[in-house]
Design a protein around this motif. Sequence first.
Motif, PDB file in Angstrom:
ATOM      1  N   LEU A  89      -3.486   5.808 -13.826  1.00  0.00           N
ATOM      2  CA  LEU A  89      -2.645   6.143 -12.683  1.00  0.00           C
ATOM      3  C   LEU A  89      -1.160   6.197 -13.024  1.00  0.00           C
ATOM      4  O   LEU A  89      -0.435   7.037 -12.504  1.00  0.00           O
ATOM      5  CB  LEU A  89      -2.875   5.155 -11.537  1.00  0.00           C
ATOM      6  N   THR A  90      -0.720   5.335 -13.914  1.00  0.00           N
ATOM      7  CA  THR A  90       0.708   5.324 -14.251  1.00  0.00           C
ATOM      8  C   THR A  90       1.113   6.536 -15.083  1.00  0.00           C
ATOM      9  O   THR A  90       2.261   6.950 -15.040  1.00  0.00           O
ATOM     10  CB  THR A  90       1.089   4.039 -15.015  1.00  0.00           C
ATOM     11  N   ALA A  91       0.172   7.110 -15.803  1.00  0.00           N
ATOM     12  CA  ALA A  91       0.504   8.232 -16.681  1.00  0.00           C
ATOM     13  C   ALA A  91       0.220   9.598 -16.068  1.00  0.00           C
ATOM     14  O   ALA A  91       0.912  10.571 -16.368  1.00  0.00           O
ATOM     15  CB  ALA A  91      -0.271   8.105 -17.996  1.00  0.00           C
ATOM     16  N   GLU A  92      -0.780   9.684 -15.201  1.00  0.00           N
ATOM     17  CA  GLU A  92      -1.212  10.987 -14.695  1.00  0.00           C
ATOM     18  C   GLU A  92      -1.509  10.938 -13.204  1.00  0.00           C
ATOM     19  O   GLU A  92      -2.176  10.022 -12.739  1.00  0.00           O
ATOM     20  CB  GLU A  92      -2.474  11.424 -15.447  1.00  0.00           C
ATOM     21  N   LYS A  93      -0.993  11.931 -12.491  1.00  0.00           N
ATOM     22  CA  LYS A  93      -1.225  12.000 -11.047  1.00  0.00           C
ATOM     23  C   LYS A  93      -1.690  13.379 -10.595  1.00  0.00           C
ATOM     24  O   LYS A  93      -1.811  13.639  -9.413  1.00  0.00           O
ATOM     25  CB  LYS A  93       0.041  11.596 -10.297  1.00  0.00           C
ATOM     26  N   SER A  94      -1.999  14.234 -11.529  1.00  0.00           N
ATOM     27  CA  SER A  94      -2.392  15.603 -11.228  1.00  0.00           C
ATOM     28  C   SER A  94      -3.904  15.719 -11.026  1.00  0.00           C
ATOM     29  O   SER A  94      -4.689  15.316 -11.899  1.00  0.00           O
ATOM     30  CB  SER A  94      -1.973  16.509 -12.388  1.00  0.00           C
ATOM     31  N   PRO A  95      -4.334  16.268  -9.900  1.00  0.00           N
ATOM     32  CA  PRO A  95      -5.774  16.468  -9.683  1.00  0.00           C
ATOM     33  C   PRO A  95      -6.430  17.303 -10.772  1.00  0.00           C
ATOM     34  O   PRO A  95      -7.552  17.018 -11.190  1.00  0.00           O
ATOM     35  CB  PRO A  95      -5.841  17.185  -8.339  1.00  0.00           C
ATOM     36  N   ILE A 111      -5.312  10.448  -4.432  1.00  0.00           N
ATOM     37  CA  ILE A 111      -4.515   9.916  -5.536  1.00  0.00           C
ATOM     38  C   ILE A 111      -3.264   9.242  -4.984  1.00  0.00           C
ATOM     39  O   ILE A 111      -2.902   8.140  -5.406  1.00  0.00           O
ATOM     40  CB  ILE A 111      -4.168  11.029  -6.552  1.00  0.00           C
ATOM     41  N   ARG A 112      -2.616   9.900  -4.043  1.00  0.00           N
ATOM     42  CA  ARG A 112      -1.404   9.334  -3.447  1.00  0.00           C
ATOM     43  C   ARG A 112      -1.710   7.998  -2.765  1.00  0.00           C
ATOM     44  O   ARG A 112      -0.940   7.037  -2.863  1.00  0.00           O
ATOM     45  CB  ARG A 112      -0.789  10.327  -2.464  1.00  0.00           C
ATOM     46  N   CYS A 113      -2.835   7.897  -2.097  1.00  0.00           N
ATOM     47  CA  CYS A 113      -3.235   6.635  -1.462  1.00  0.00           C
ATOM     48  C   CYS A 113      -3.439   5.534  -2.503  1.00  0.00           C
ATOM     49  O   CYS A 113      -3.078   4.377  -2.269  1.00  0.00           O
ATOM     50  CB  CYS A 113      -4.514   6.814  -0.654  1.00  0.00           C
ATOM     51  N   GLN A 114      -4.010   5.901  -3.634  1.00  0.00           N
ATOM     52  CA  GLN A 114      -4.208   4.919  -4.702  1.00  0.00           C
ATOM     53  C   GLN A 114      -2.873   4.466  -5.297  1.00  0.00           C
ATOM     54  O   GLN A 114      -2.695   3.294  -5.617  1.00  0.00           O
ATOM     55  CB  GLN A 114      -5.117   5.489  -5.789  1.00  0.00           C
ATOM     56  N   VAL A 115      -1.926   5.391  -5.412  1.00  0.00           N
ATOM     57  CA  VAL A 115      -0.581   5.045  -5.905  1.00  0.00           C
ATOM     58  C   VAL A 115       0.079   4.074  -4.938  1.00  0.00           C
ATOM     59  O   VAL A 115       0.648   3.051  -5.340  1.00  0.00           O
ATOM     60  CB  VAL A 115       0.292   6.311  -6.084  1.00  0.00           C
ATOM     61  N   VAL A 116       0.008   4.381  -3.655  1.00  0.00           N
ATOM     62  CA  VAL A 116       0.628   3.525  -2.644  1.00  0.00           C
ATOM     63  C   VAL A 116      -0.052   2.161  -2.608  1.00  0.00           C
ATOM     64  O   VAL A 116       0.621   1.135  -2.472  1.00  0.00           O
ATOM     65  CB  VAL A 116       0.613   4.215  -1.261  1.00  0.00           C
ATOM     66  N   LEU A 117      -1.368   2.122  -2.758  1.00  0.00           N
ATOM     67  CA  LEU A 117      -2.073   0.846  -2.807  1.00  0.00           C
ATOM     68  C   LEU A 117      -1.579   0.005  -3.988  1.00  0.00           C
ATOM     69  O   LEU A 117      -1.320  -1.186  -3.837  1.00  0.00           O
ATOM     70  CB  LEU A 117      -3.576   1.073  -2.908  1.00  0.00           C
ATOM     71  N   ALA A 118      -1.442   0.631  -5.151  1.00  0.00           N
ATOM     72  CA  ALA A 118      -0.939  -0.081  -6.325  1.00  0.00           C
ATOM     73  C   ALA A 118       0.494  -0.568  -6.078  1.00  0.00           C
ATOM     74  O   ALA A 118       0.851  -1.694  -6.457  1.00  0.00           O
ATOM     75  CB  ALA A 118      -0.993   0.817  -7.554  1.00  0.00           C
ATOM     76  N   ALA A 119       1.294   0.251  -5.428  1.00  0.00           N
ATOM     77  CA  ALA A 119       2.674  -0.139  -5.118  1.00  0.00           C
ATOM     78  C   ALA A 119       2.695  -1.323  -4.151  1.00  0.00           C
ATOM     79  O   ALA A 119       3.472  -2.272  -4.331  1.00  0.00           O
ATOM     80  CB  ALA A 119       3.433   1.042  -4.523  1.00  0.00           C
ATOM     81  N   LYS A 120       1.852  -1.276  -3.141  1.00  0.00           N
ATOM     82  CA  LYS A 120       1.780  -2.380  -2.184  1.00  0.00           C
ATOM     83  C   LYS A 120       1.407  -3.683  -2.876  1.00  0.00           C
ATOM     84  O   LYS A 120       1.968  -4.736  -2.579  1.00  0.00           O
ATOM     85  CB  LYS A 120       0.745  -2.078  -1.088  1.00  0.00           C
ATOM     86  N   ARG A 121       0.450  -3.589  -3.785  1.00  0.00           N
ATOM     87  CA  ARG A 121       0.045  -4.795  -4.526  1.00  0.00           C
ATOM     88  C   ARG A 121       1.201  -5.349  -5.343  1.00  0.00           C
ATOM     89  O   ARG A 121       1.443  -6.552  -5.357  1.00  0.00           O
ATOM     90  CB  ARG A 121      -1.136  -4.480  -5.435  1.00  0.00           C
ATOM     91  N   GLN A 122       1.911  -4.464  -6.035  1.00  0.00           N
ATOM     92  CA  GLN A 122       3.029  -4.928  -6.852  1.00  0.00           C
ATOM     93  C   GLN A 122       4.159  -5.479  -5.997  1.00  0.00           C
ATOM     94  O   GLN A 122       4.783  -6.471  -6.362  1.00  0.00           O
ATOM     95  CB  GLN A 122       3.527  -3.816  -7.765  1.00  0.00           C
ATOM     96  N   LEU A 123       4.426  -4.860  -4.871  1.00  0.00           N
ATOM     97  CA  LEU A 123       5.469  -5.363  -3.975  1.00  0.00           C
ATOM     98  C   LEU A 123       5.084  -6.719  -3.384  1.00  0.00           C
ATOM     99  O   LEU A 123       5.933  -7.580  -3.183  1.00  0.00           O
ATOM    100  CB  LEU A 123       5.759  -4.360  -2.862  1.00  0.00           C
ATOM    101  N   ALA A 124       3.803  -6.904  -3.117  1.00  0.00           N
ATOM    102  CA  ALA A 124       3.338  -8.142  -2.504  1.00  0.00           C
ATOM    103  C   ALA A 124       3.229  -9.297  -3.496  1.00  0.00           C
ATOM    104  O   ALA A 124       3.548 -10.433  -3.157  1.00  0.00           O
ATOM    105  CB  ALA A 124       1.996  -7.916  -1.823  1.00  0.00           C
ATOM    106  N   TYR A 125       2.784  -9.009  -4.706  1.00  0.00           N
ATOM    107  CA  TYR A 125       2.438 -10.089  -5.628  1.00  0.00           C
ATOM    108  C   TYR A 125       3.367 -10.252  -6.824  1.00  0.00           C
ATOM    109  O   TYR A 125       3.115 -11.106  -7.670  1.00  0.00           O
ATOM    110  CB  TYR A 125       0.997  -9.908  -6.124  1.00  0.00           C
ATOM    111  N   THR A 126       4.404  -9.440  -6.909  1.00  0.00           N
ATOM    112  CA  THR A 126       5.378  -9.610  -7.990  1.00  0.00           C
ATOM    113  C   THR A 126       6.775  -9.667  -7.383  1.00  0.00           C
ATOM    114  O   THR A 126       6.969  -9.359  -6.215  1.00  0.00           O
ATOM    115  CB  THR A 126       5.332  -8.443  -9.009  1.00  0.00           C
ATOM    116  N   SER A 127       7.719 -10.042  -8.198  1.00  0.00           N
ATOM    117  CA  SER A 127       9.114 -10.070  -7.741  1.00  0.00           C
ATOM    118  C   SER A 127       9.876  -8.847  -8.257  1.00  0.00           C
ATOM    119  O   SER A 127      11.106  -8.829  -8.224  1.00  0.00           O
ATOM    120  CB  SER A 127       9.794 -11.365  -8.209  1.00  0.00           C
TER     121      SER A 127
END
Length: 172
Positions: free
Chosen positions: A82-88, A118-134
Amino acid sequence: TCSSFCGQTCRKYSDFLRLRHPKSPFAYTNPLIFSMRIFQQSKSDEVRKGLVLFHVDIEVASINDRYMAIVLGLKNLLAAKLTAEKSPSAYAAMMNISELYLNEAVKAVTGLNVSTFIRCQVVLAAKRQLAYTSLSAQQVAIALGYDDYAYFSKIFKKETGLSTTQYRKNLK
């Protein structure tokens, strides 16, 4: 209320997920299929996204086994790349299928096109990082492969309705 099925008030939402509602036309089907029916009937984008993100992990025995295998394969690829590729089209090539067929399978299972999934998966990953990291929002964007923070912020706000700062404040 359970307007989709009988108009009565159900005791718990979990009754739907466990398929114990007495008048449900999907009473003996797989939970993912049932949640996809709710997803397709739902008018709320938040309910739709939540069902997609939560229920794609459930093992399935129906819908179309090939479509489900494709979606689960896509989800596994997204977890790895996901971090490297976002193209369908890139994911379709990795899976040795056409982009059209990938879109057809994802749409049949989730009700979303591949780009939105894909965009939903990116946002989910972002939410996790925002919630569980500083990490700052800019660092989260970079960690997810977005060099342009403004673009990442626009995507995040479009999907959640909140800026990254507002999202983090709402968690507290």
